[in-house]
Write an enzyme that holds these catalytic residues in place. Sequence first.
Site, PDB file in Angstrom:
ATOM      1  N   MET A  54       0.796  -1.227   0.000  1.00 39.24           N
ATOM      2  CA  MET A  54       0.000   0.000   0.000  1.00 39.24           C
ATOM      3  C   MET A  54       0.829   1.277   0.000  1.00 39.24           C
ATOM      4  O   MET A  54       0.284   2.368  -0.127  1.00 39.24           O
ATOM      5  CB  MET A  54      -0.969   0.010   1.184  1.00 39.24           C
ATOM      6  CG  MET A  54      -0.350  -0.046   2.563  1.00 39.24           C
ATOM      7  SD  MET A  54       0.265   1.540   3.230  1.00 39.24           S
ATOM      8  CE  MET A  54      -1.252   2.482   3.307  1.00 39.24           C
ATOM      9  N   TYR A  55       2.148   1.189   0.125  1.00 42.10           N
ATOM     10  CA  TYR A  55       2.971   2.396   0.075  1.00 42.10           C
ATOM     11  C   TYR A  55       2.902   2.985  -1.333  1.00 42.10           C
ATOM     12  O   TYR A  55       3.372   2.387  -2.300  1.00 42.10           O
ATOM     13  CB  TYR A  55       4.417   2.097   0.439  1.00 42.10           C
ATOM     14  CG  TYR A  55       4.637   1.668   1.878  1.00 42.10           C
ATOM     15  CD1 TYR A  55       3.681   1.886   2.863  1.00 42.10           C
ATOM     16  CD2 TYR A  55       5.825   1.041   2.256  1.00 42.10           C
ATOM     17  CE1 TYR A  55       3.893   1.494   4.177  1.00 42.10           C
ATOM     18  CE2 TYR A  55       6.045   0.645   3.572  1.00 42.10           C
ATOM     19  CZ  TYR A  55       5.070   0.873   4.523  1.00 42.10           C
ATOM     20  OH  TYR A  55       5.286   0.481   5.818  1.00 42.10           O
ATOM     21  N   SER A  56       2.306   4.165  -1.419  1.00 36.88           N
ATOM     22  CA  SER A  56       2.068   4.813  -2.719  1.00 36.88           C
ATOM     23  C   SER A  56       1.357   3.869  -3.677  1.00 36.88           C
ATOM     24  O   SER A  56       1.604   3.861  -4.883  1.00 36.88           O
ATOM     25  CB  SER A  56       3.372   5.327  -3.338  1.00 36.88           C
ATOM     26  OG  SER A  56       3.902   6.383  -2.566  1.00 36.88           O
ATOM     27  N   HIS A  57       0.476   3.039  -3.116  1.00 31.37           N
ATOM     28  CA  HIS A  57      -0.371   2.122  -3.875  1.00 31.37           C
ATOM     29  C   HIS A  57       0.442   1.259  -4.857  1.00 31.37           C
ATOM     30  O   HIS A  57       0.124   1.167  -6.042  1.00 31.37           O
ATOM     31  CB  HIS A  57      -1.450   2.887  -4.627  1.00 31.37           C
ATOM     32  CG  HIS A  57      -2.659   2.052  -4.944  1.00 31.37           C
ATOM     33  ND1 HIS A  57      -3.585   1.687  -3.994  1.00 31.37           N
ATOM     34  CD2 HIS A  57      -3.067   1.477  -6.103  1.00 31.37           C
ATOM     35  CE1 HIS A  57      -4.513   0.936  -4.561  1.00 31.37           C
ATOM     36  NE2 HIS A  57      -4.223   0.799  -5.838  1.00 31.37           N
TER      37      HIS A  57
END
Length: 337
Positions: A54-57
């Site tokens: 989910m980090y920067s999708h």
Amino acid sequence: MLYRTLGRTGIKVSPYALGAMMFGAVGNDDRDESVRIVHKALDAGINFVDTADMYSHGESEEIVGEALKGRRQHVVLATKSHLPMGDDPNQRGNSRRWIMTAVEDSLRRLRTDYIDLFQMHRPDPETDVEETLSALTDLIRSGKVRAIGTSTMPASEIVEAQWVAERRGLERFRTEQPPYSILNRGIEREVLPMVQKYGMGALVWSPLAGGQLTGRAPSDLRRTAMFRHMSDQRRLDAVEQLVPVADAAGLKLTHLAMAFAIAHPAVTSAIIGPRTMEHLDDALAGADVVLGDDVLDQIDKIVPPGTDVGRLDMDYNTPAILDAGLRRRNLGDRPAA
């Protein structure tokens, strides 16, 4: 760079782990600079890289995958899943259905055929832990994952997972990734002793207390909701008391904070999360700092062992905290007489 064993896995990792949360749109949108940051960290001896889907999708994983081309075999690569990756209600959580999909997606973005450490980013009260461990066990047996861990999970739930794994003959969680800093010492009461008892590794996040132990406030308005604790007066007062301790020791506050985090015998590695090359350079400059007992004693007086000063906004809240109905009797049941 010295190396420590990650729990009882036999895997050797650096006391500093490179966190990739700031790579991509949420932090540094210059992908080339992010790649250079990874390369410089590896050149300095850091061999542990932690990211999440989910980090920067997904962009963070893509950047890490690009940066590790030609160097993958020398890196202990960790990632996570659980948090939403789309509007579909099944694109999140710790179910078998989502874990299997999430791992395949991460492998593709990371440009690798295996993940050294795959972690559940948060607990999932709606999923039986046996369901989660069963899926993770199959991934280990398939060779796609080497070891499994948790992140920000209460000690009681980690203990339950250890017993479920033993009773059902499943792979057990080998690591925990909790928040830990001078301002957030609550895990010293149960989580860290439990980690030691079960031979787990601890990969701690936010050793700089979400930026408060840098002396800088976050300037990116997109991240403001994650940093409400920056205005907590109790935390600000504690930082003001820590500054002269660092000054008297001839240290920068950031170096004091990082050295504190890795001094605990249960902590394997502390995650540094540089957004810029300057941030990485500052972290590396303090890698050889060792705090004496006199300095640690002064820190204990400011923030007593096992206590938290306020709350870190990105911490985990159990359903019993979030749902008032779980901690309040019905009106008719409340009277004592």
